[in-house]
Design an enzyme around this catalytic site. Structure first.
Site, PDB file in Angstrom:
ATOM      1  CE  LYS A   7      -8.230  -7.962   8.627  1.00 23.63           C
ATOM      2  NZ  LYS A   7      -6.976  -8.659   8.505  1.00 23.63           N
ATOM      3  CG  HIS A  13      -3.649  -0.704  -2.740  1.00 23.77           C
ATOM      4  ND1 HIS A  13      -2.604  -1.513  -3.111  1.00 23.77           N
ATOM      5  CD2 HIS A  13      -3.746  -0.804  -1.393  1.00 23.77           C
ATOM      6  CE1 HIS A  13      -2.082  -2.076  -2.030  1.00 23.77           C
ATOM      7  NE2 HIS A  13      -2.748  -1.670  -0.971  1.00 23.77           N
ATOM      8  CG  ASP A  68      -1.831  -5.949  -2.362  1.00 24.36           C
ATOM      9  OD1 ASP A  68      -3.042  -5.834  -2.097  1.00 24.36           O
ATOM     10  OD2 ASP A  68      -0.923  -5.462  -1.664  1.00 24.36           O
ATOM     11  CB  CYS A  92      -1.043   0.020   1.115  1.00 24.71           C
ATOM     12  SG  CYS A  92      -0.783  -1.094   2.473  1.00 24.71           S
ATOM     13  NE  ARG A 120       2.726  -8.670   5.545  1.00 24.40           N
ATOM     14  CZ  ARG A 120       1.406  -8.689   5.348  1.00 24.40           C
ATOM     15  NH1 ARG A 120       0.644  -9.454   6.119  1.00 24.40           N
ATOM     16  NH2 ARG A 120       0.859  -7.959   4.402  1.00 24.40           N
ATOM     17  CG  HIS A 136      -5.772  -1.696   1.408  1.00 22.13           C
ATOM     18  ND1 HIS A 136      -4.428  -1.509   1.569  1.00 22.13           N
ATOM     19  CD2 HIS A 136      -6.355  -0.582   1.894  1.00 22.13           C
ATOM     20  CE1 HIS A 136      -4.213  -0.338   2.126  1.00 22.13           C
ATOM     21  NE2 HIS A 136      -5.361   0.249   2.344  1.00 22.13           N
ATOM     22  CD  GLN A 155      -0.976  -9.592   0.382  1.00 24.84           C
ATOM     23  OE1 GLN A 155      -0.756  -8.398   0.192  1.00 24.84           O
ATOM     24  NE2 GLN A 155      -1.696 -10.030   1.393  1.00 24.84           N
TER      25      GLN A 155
END
Length: 625
Positions: free
Chosen positions: A427, A348, A346, A297, A326, A473, A344
């Site tokens: 979420k 946005h 991913d 993000c 992480r 997200h 991911q």
RNA sequence: GCUGACGUAGCUCAACUGGUAGAGCACUGGUUUUGUAAACCAGGGGUUGCGGGUUCAAGUCCCACCGUCAGCACCA
């Protein structure tokens, strides 16, 4: 000994089914008391915590003078059997809190539980020598709990709080009938057989190495499949008006200070102080603290803010398959489902507030489309504001309302997960189950009013004013590594053709067919099919056996007859021996299946996952005491 | 991170209460030319996760570390 009022509406279940579930519940709950009875015999000084029935069985938490190990199970089970044989009655009583406190004077956990109970009296259950604080209900006598089995022992924090003592939890299961217990134990065995770590090794897909704990080392076969999976998600994005970006993985900590990760997420990040250990490195790199990005993000915010944006550009859907790092606690790692480095699918979505419901609906539709394509079983949860949150409560409430409205109007069932939201927003999470019945968060839809503000993002509206966009997200697979692992277990290693590492194996019967085999292989490869040729001087039976073990979707057997006629004898993973086909025909079929991503795989929903799902349905209420 | 268990050849596993590491598969070489689930012969391969300690002697016992697994806590 625990309250387990069935809070959910059971009108959708027949009374018979419900009665059966209640009976099993009571058997397991009673079996937990029988376990405690045995423990009390073995350790008179034992302190007792709680022992509820759970989805597949039950557990009891104890504070004992020494650690238990599975070697103690024989003795414990022996004592439990004696209790069963004695056929003790479960007798309920109601005591004043004062009496209970006196009786449980040397049982600190029970005293704490008593303090938490409303009213002046507490419910007590006794069987033989064992007396427990417990709301029941139980079976009438211990003989009704004949079929049980201790499974494992592990640590568990009292009241789930890591700052409180760690107790010893014994997990076990119990059933009404011997056959049910045996079937369940058999299922556990089956589950171990389809463990993704075992399959990955057997099928040569990926492995792990202590030189990078929590990271996947992809091998050619696994990577071939992984890339297909990623390509699928990339295609989904392209078809739904997403654009894709690719940004660095290493940033000056400034970025994370601005995004809030430095304050709220630093403990999970890999921080690099100075750019290099080398003396030769420039001064500048020594003075800067860097961090590996744990999420995409922040850099996607940079992308949006990189130039003036117009309302005409919204909703702007920006995807990124960035490698995330992480720093997970060692004990949290679990094969490919919980790793320290992952990627991911991913994206946005920058949107106006009015566009939120429509965008969430779009994502929910993509989730349904994708998961049903794989034949996956999944459920939704709505996670709300956590304790360590960013921004103002009012903004959070608005965001939670927006998500709730969107999911409500979609008509989907979901449960609420209080306080489990991300630090920047609430979420909707979508969970999948692994072979062992454990659930994993995969897809996620997060609503964020914070990051756009933190990065001072704006767009110009139709009336030429500046407004802050909202960010959604979202990920459909979530971690591709985790999703891959779940799929691997879901298909028990036998992927549908489009996803299989090797789609076709061409097996020559004698050395004379090697040239023809390679000719066909080259042609298929030119069409994008992943093909291997087995032209070893081995018997055809062996080649077939190995191809079967590797769970290859298509096998072409070529002997003298086929080579001369331009045919192949086809075997498929799903259908076995198929018969002789013209090469062109079977090629057309394979290409079509790949193009359509046909689900030509045997999806046996593992019995254990069915069982766990059923248990979820029955809604195991958390024990109060 | 916490509690417990585990770590022997690439894989799966052996090696009685401490006595100096072995099998199958895989791999390499050879024989076999094979018709739908595993041919035969031979060979190479291990400082028993790493480092200490106890002992005449450690895969086996003890300690520390690393890693893995289950669960807890945390989380995609």
């Amino acid at each position: 000994m625990h309250v387990h009022e069935r809070t959910r509406d059971m009108s959708d279940q027949s009374d018979a089914v419900q009665a059966e579930a209640d009976k099993l519940w009571r058997i397991r709950h009673s079996a937990s008391h029988i376990l405690a009875t045995a423990i009390q015999e073995m350790f008179p000084e034992a302190k007792f915590a709680i022992g509820p029935p759970i989805a597949d069985g039950f557990y009891y938490d104890f504070d004992l003078p020494r650690p238990l190990s599975t070697e103690d199970f024989d003795e414990i089970e022996g004592r439990m059997k004696a209790v069963v044989k004695a056929n003790q009655r479960f007798e309920r009583d109601e005591w004043s809190k004062a009496d209970a406190r006196e009786f449980f004077a040397d049982q600190p956990y029970k005293l704490e539980l008593i303090d938490g109970i409303e009213g002046d009296t507490v419910s007590i259950f006794k069987n033989g020598p064992f007396t427990d604080l417990c709301a029941g209900p139980h079976v009438g006598r211990t003989k009704q709990c004949k079929h049980f089995k201790l499974l494992k022992v592990a640590g568990a924090y009292w009241r789930g709080d890591e700052n409180r003592p760690m107790l010893q939890r014994v997990y076990a299961t119990a059933f009404a009938k011997r056959d049910d217990l045996d079937a369940h134990l058999h299922m556990l065995e089956e589950a171990r057989r389809r463990d993704h770590r075992k399959l990955a090794r057997e099928l040569d897909l990926f492995d792990f190495n202590k030189l990078s704990p929590g990271a996947i080392f992809w091998r050619p076969k696994g990577w071939a499949s992984y890339l297909q999976l990623q390509a699928y998600f990339r295609e989904i994005e392209q078809k739904n008006d997403y654009v894709e970006i690719c940004n660095p993985i290493l940033y000056s900590k400034e970025l994370f200070e601005q995004s809030g990760h430095w304050d709220h997420y630093r403990d999970h990040m890999y921080i690099i102080r100075g750019g290099s250990e080398s003396e030769e490195a420039g001064e500048e790199s020594h003075n800067v603290t860097y961090g590996l990005k744990p999420m995409n993000c922040p850099d996607t915010m940079l992308f949006f803010g990189s130039k003036k944006r117009s309302y005409r550009e919204l909703p702007m859907r920006v995807a990124e398959f960035g490698m995330l790092h992480r720093n997970e606690l060692a004990g949290a790692l679990s094969g490919a489902t919980r790793v320290r480095q992952f990627c991911q699918d991913d994206a946005h979505i920058f949107a106006t507030e009015e566009q939120i419901p429509g965008e969430i609906d779009n994502v929910l539709a993509l989730v349904d489309q994708t998961y049903s394509m794989f034949g996956l079983d999944y459920h939704f949860e709505l996670s709300t504001r956590p304790e360590d949150f960013m921004g103002e409560v009012e903004v959070w409430d608005a965001a939670e309302d927006a998500l709730k409205t969107a999911i409500d109007s979609s008509g989907r069932d979901y449960k609420i997960n209080e306080g489990d939201g991300a630090f920047y927003g609430p979420k909707i999470d979508i969970f999948l189950r692994d072979a062992l019945g454990r659930t994993w968060q995969c897809a996620t839809i997060q609503l964020d009013f914070q990051l756009p503000r933190a990065f001072d993002l704006t767009y110009t509206t139709a009336d030429n004013s500046e407004r802050t966009p909202v960010v959604i997200h979202r990920a459909i697979a979530g971690s591709l590594e985790r999703f891959f692992a779940v799929l691997l277990e879901h298909f028990a290693g036998a992927f549908p053709t489009w996803l299989a590492p090797v789609q076709v194996k061409i097996l020559s019967i004698t050395d004379d067919q090697a040239d023809v085999a390679w000719e066909i292989a080259r042609d298929l490869r030119a069409s994008g099919v992943r093909v291997e040729v087995d032209d070893r001087s081995e018997k055809i039976g062996k080649k077939i056996a190995e191809a079967e073990v590797s769970k290859t979707p298509y096998m072409f057997v070529i002997g003298k007859r086929e080579a001369e006629a331009g045919n192949v004898a086809v075997r498929t993973w799903t259908e076995g021996r198929r018969g002789v086909m013209a090469v062109a025909d079977v090629k057309a079929e394979i290409l079509e299946r790949i193009a359509n991503r046909t689900l030509d795989a045997k999806v046996e929903v593992s019995a254990i996952s069915q069982l766990a799902a059923a248990a979820d349905e029955a809604d195991a209420a958390p024990p109060e005491y």
